[in-house]
Motif scaffolding. Sequence first.
Motif, PDB file in Angstrom:
ATOM      1  N   GLU A 105     -60.076 -10.510  10.562  1.00  0.00           N
ATOM      2  CA  GLU A 105     -59.538 -11.195  11.739  1.00  0.00           C
ATOM      3  C   GLU A 105     -58.210 -10.597  12.189  1.00  0.00           C
ATOM      4  OE1 GLU A 105     -59.287 -15.254  10.431  1.00  0.00           O
ATOM      5  OE2 GLU A 105     -61.364 -15.652  11.008  1.00  0.00           O
ATOM      6  N   GLY A 106     -57.504  -9.935  11.299  1.00  0.00           N
ATOM      7  CA  GLY A 106     -56.213  -9.363  11.642  1.00  0.00           C
ATOM      8  C   GLY A 106     -55.512  -8.890  10.381  1.00  0.00           C
ATOM      9  N   PHE A 107     -54.340  -8.346  10.561  1.00  0.00           N
ATOM     10  CA  PHE A 107     -53.537  -7.863   9.445  1.00  0.00           C
ATOM     11  C   PHE A 107     -52.199  -8.580   9.510  1.00  0.00           C
ATOM     12  CE2 PHE A 107     -56.575  -4.626  10.519  1.00  0.00           C
ATOM     13  CZ  PHE A 107     -57.054  -4.217   9.287  1.00  0.00           C
ATOM     14  N   THR A 108     -51.675  -8.938   8.344  1.00  0.00           N
ATOM     15  CA  THR A 108     -50.461  -9.734   8.321  1.00  0.00           C
ATOM     16  C   THR A 108     -49.585  -9.363   7.133  1.00  0.00           C
ATOM     17  OG1 THR A 108     -49.642 -12.007   8.448  1.00  0.00           O
ATOM     18  CG2 THR A 108     -51.512 -11.622   6.997  1.00  0.00           C
ATOM     19  N   THR A 109     -48.417  -9.963   7.075  1.00  0.00           N
ATOM     20  CA  THR A 109     -47.471  -9.765   5.986  1.00  0.00           C
ATOM     21  C   THR A 109     -47.179 -11.116   5.357  1.00  0.00           C
ATOM     22  OG1 THR A 109     -46.466  -7.920   7.177  1.00  0.00           O
ATOM     23  CG2 THR A 109     -45.144  -8.936   5.440  1.00  0.00           C
ATOM     24  N   ARG A 110     -47.183 -11.178   4.031  1.00  0.00           N
ATOM     25  CA  ARG A 110     -46.812 -12.410   3.333  1.00  0.00           C
ATOM     26  C   ARG A 110     -45.302 -12.433   3.168  1.00  0.00           C
ATOM     27  NH1 ARG A 110     -51.384 -11.192  -0.381  1.00  0.00           N
ATOM     28  NH2 ARG A 110     -49.800 -10.411  -1.799  1.00  0.00           N
ATOM     29  N   ILE A 111     -44.702 -13.560   3.471  1.00  0.00           N
ATOM     30  CA  ILE A 111     -43.256 -13.734   3.393  1.00  0.00           C
ATOM     31  C   ILE A 111     -42.940 -14.749   2.298  1.00  0.00           C
ATOM     32  CG2 ILE A 111     -41.196 -14.490   4.669  1.00  0.00           C
ATOM     33  CD1 ILE A 111     -42.478 -11.963   5.848  1.00  0.00           C
ATOM     34  N   SER A 112     -41.906 -14.493   1.518  1.00  0.00           N
ATOM     35  CA  SER A 112     -41.455 -15.433   0.498  1.00  0.00           C
ATOM     36  C   SER A 112     -40.646 -16.538   1.173  1.00  0.00           C
ATOM     37  CB  SER A 112     -40.571 -14.718  -0.525  1.00  0.00           C
ATOM     38  OG  SER A 112     -39.865 -15.665  -1.298  1.00  0.00           O
ATOM     39  N   PRO A 113     -41.128 -17.783   1.122  1.00  0.00           N
ATOM     40  CA  PRO A 113     -40.363 -18.873   1.744  1.00  0.00           C
ATOM     41  C   PRO A 113     -38.941 -18.976   1.179  1.00  0.00           C
ATOM     42  CG  PRO A 113     -42.560 -19.633   1.191  1.00  0.00           C
ATOM     43  CD  PRO A 113     -42.393 -18.268   0.566  1.00  0.00           C
ATOM     44  N   GLU A 114     -38.798 -18.828  -0.132  1.00  0.00           N
ATOM     45  CA  GLU A 114     -37.480 -18.922  -0.750  1.00  0.00           C
ATOM     46  C   GLU A 114     -36.531 -17.843  -0.228  1.00  0.00           C
ATOM     47  OE1 GLU A 114     -40.343 -18.790  -2.579  1.00  0.00           O
ATOM     48  OE2 GLU A 114     -40.457 -20.854  -3.300  1.00  0.00           O
ATOM     49  N   ALA A 115     -37.048 -16.636  -0.044  1.00  0.00           N
ATOM     50  CA  ALA A 115     -36.209 -15.508   0.383  1.00  0.00           C
ATOM     51  C   ALA A 115     -35.654 -15.693   1.788  1.00  0.00           C
ATOM     52  CB  ALA A 115     -36.996 -14.203   0.288  1.00  0.00           C
ATOM     53  N   ILE A 116     -36.316 -16.519   2.603  1.00  0.00           N
ATOM     54  CA  ILE A 116     -35.816 -16.742   3.966  1.00  0.00           C
ATOM     55  C   ILE A 116     -35.231 -18.151   4.134  1.00  0.00           C
ATOM     56  CG2 ILE A 116     -37.331 -15.009   4.992  1.00  0.00           C
ATOM     57  CD1 ILE A 116     -39.022 -17.402   6.072  1.00  0.00           C
ATOM     58  N   GLY A 117     -34.919 -18.789   3.006  1.00  0.00           N
ATOM     59  CA  GLY A 117     -34.245 -20.080   3.061  1.00  0.00           C
ATOM     60  C   GLY A 117     -35.139 -21.275   3.340  1.00  0.00           C
ATOM     61  N   LYS A 118     -36.440 -21.154   3.060  1.00  0.00           N
ATOM     62  CA  LYS A 118     -37.360 -22.280   3.264  1.00  0.00           C
ATOM     63  C   LYS A 118     -38.058 -22.603   1.941  1.00  0.00           C
ATOM     64  CE  LYS A 118     -37.951 -21.695   8.155  1.00  0.00           C
ATOM     65  NZ  LYS A 118     -38.548 -22.517   9.158  1.00  0.00           N
ATOM     66  N   GLY A 119     -37.246 -22.920   0.939  1.00  0.00           N
ATOM     67  CA  GLY A 119     -37.739 -23.115  -0.415  1.00  0.00           C
ATOM     68  C   GLY A 119     -38.359 -24.467  -0.694  1.00  0.00           C
ATOM     69  N   VAL A 120     -38.246 -25.418   0.231  1.00  0.00           N
ATOM     70  CA  VAL A 120     -38.872 -26.727   0.036  1.00  0.00           C
ATOM     71  C   VAL A 120     -40.244 -26.686   0.696  1.00  0.00           C
ATOM     72  CG1 VAL A 120     -38.717 -29.211   0.475  1.00  0.00           C
ATOM     73  CG2 VAL A 120     -36.629 -27.896  -0.008  1.00  0.00           C
ATOM     74  N   GLN A 121     -41.280 -26.679  -0.146  1.00  0.00           N
ATOM     75  CA  GLN A 121     -42.645 -26.643   0.360  1.00  0.00           C
ATOM     76  C   GLN A 121     -43.350 -27.937  -0.018  1.00  0.00           C
ATOM     77  OE1 GLN A 121     -44.721 -22.744  -0.107  1.00  0.00           O
ATOM     78  NE2 GLN A 121     -42.897 -22.275  -1.326  1.00  0.00           N
ATOM     79  N   ALA A 122     -44.225 -28.391   0.870  1.00  0.00           N
ATOM     80  CA  ALA A 122     -44.924 -29.649   0.616  1.00  0.00           C
ATOM     81  C   ALA A 122     -46.292 -29.646   1.275  1.00  0.00           C
ATOM     82  CB  ALA A 122     -44.098 -30.822   1.151  1.00  0.00           C
ATOM     83  N   ILE A 123     -47.147 -30.507   0.726  1.00  0.00           N
ATOM     84  CA  ILE A 123     -48.431 -30.817   1.345  1.00  0.00           C
ATOM     85  C   ILE A 123     -48.264 -32.204   1.959  1.00  0.00           C
ATOM     86  CG2 ILE A 123     -50.896 -31.265   0.989  1.00  0.00           C
ATOM     87  CD1 ILE A 123     -50.100 -28.316   0.512  1.00  0.00           C
ATOM     88  N   ILE A 124     -48.558 -32.317   3.230  1.00  0.00           N
ATOM     89  CA  ILE A 124     -48.469 -33.595   3.926  1.00  0.00           C
ATOM     90  C   ILE A 124     -49.883 -34.008   4.310  1.00  0.00           C
ATOM     91  CG2 ILE A 124     -47.559 -34.828   5.925  1.00  0.00           C
ATOM     92  CD1 ILE A 124     -45.302 -32.690   6.021  1.00  0.00           C
ATOM     93  N   GLN A 125     -50.234 -35.234   3.943  1.00  0.00           N
ATOM     94  CA  GLN A 125     -51.542 -35.770   4.297  1.00  0.00           C
ATOM     95  C   GLN A 125     -51.327 -36.896   5.297  1.00  0.00           C
ATOM     96  OE1 GLN A 125     -53.517 -36.712   0.471  1.00  0.00           O
ATOM     97  NE2 GLN A 125     -51.825 -35.520  -0.346  1.00  0.00           N
ATOM     98  N   ILE A 126     -52.201 -36.963   6.267  1.00  0.00           N
ATOM     99  CA  ILE A 126     -52.115 -38.055   7.226  1.00  0.00           C
ATOM    100  C   ILE A 126     -53.498 -38.662   7.414  1.00  0.00           C
ATOM    101  CG2 ILE A 126     -52.314 -36.573   9.276  1.00  0.00           C
ATOM    102  CD1 ILE A 126     -50.217 -38.541  10.577  1.00  0.00           C
ATOM    103  N   GLY A 127     -53.550 -39.968   7.329  1.00  0.00           N
ATOM    104  CA  GLY A 127     -54.798 -40.693   7.496  1.00  0.00           C
ATOM    105  C   GLY A 127     -54.586 -41.881   8.414  1.00  0.00           C
ATOM    106  N   SER A 128     -55.644 -42.654   8.610  1.00  0.00           N
ATOM    107  CA  SER A 128     -55.585 -43.824   9.506  1.00  0.00           C
ATOM    108  C   SER A 128     -54.925 -43.433  10.829  1.00  0.00           C
ATOM    109  CB  SER A 128     -54.831 -44.975   8.846  1.00  0.00           C
ATOM    110  OG  SER A 128     -55.421 -45.331   7.622  1.00  0.00           O
TER     111      SER A 128
END
Length: 153
Positions: free
Chosen positions: A48-71
């Motif tokens: 589908e395409g070519f991309t680059t993986r970025i380290s979230p921590e290295a760019i100051g986005k070290g808080v990662q989460a899964i958010i679920q939404i229902g109802s």
Amino acid sequence: MDYIDYKILKLLQEDSRMTIIQLSKELHLSRPSIKERLRRLQESGVIEGFTTRISPEAIGKGVQAIIQIGSLKCKCRNFEDKIRNEKDILECHRVTGTDSYFMKTAVASMHQLEALVDKLIPYGQVTTSIIFSSSVSHRPLLPDIEEEKLVSE
């Protein structure tokens, strides 16, 4: 799809910057042959395409989460339109089960995560799980091919 296509997909997912010359040497095929296979894989929609993986921590986005939404309190299309414009949502998946959507986010701080969750609360029941670590991340996605063809690897 044959063993060579399989290897091309595996190698490119390990290093998307791999050149046609490098692929040619690795797979012992001519450059025109590699170019043709890449063209076919792209035209058929496998690549589908070519991309680059970025380290979230290295760019100051070290808080990662899964958010679920229902109802959900609105139509799915309205919610999806809102999420498409939310820069902190990295992935959004409509799923079966008690929750309607699973989303992945990466933000700089707990304060930013709280602000994102606050934006989502009007749309439904929100559950947030902080990601401590990822034991499996960026695993190559490869087609199933006959085991005999893999033996020559």
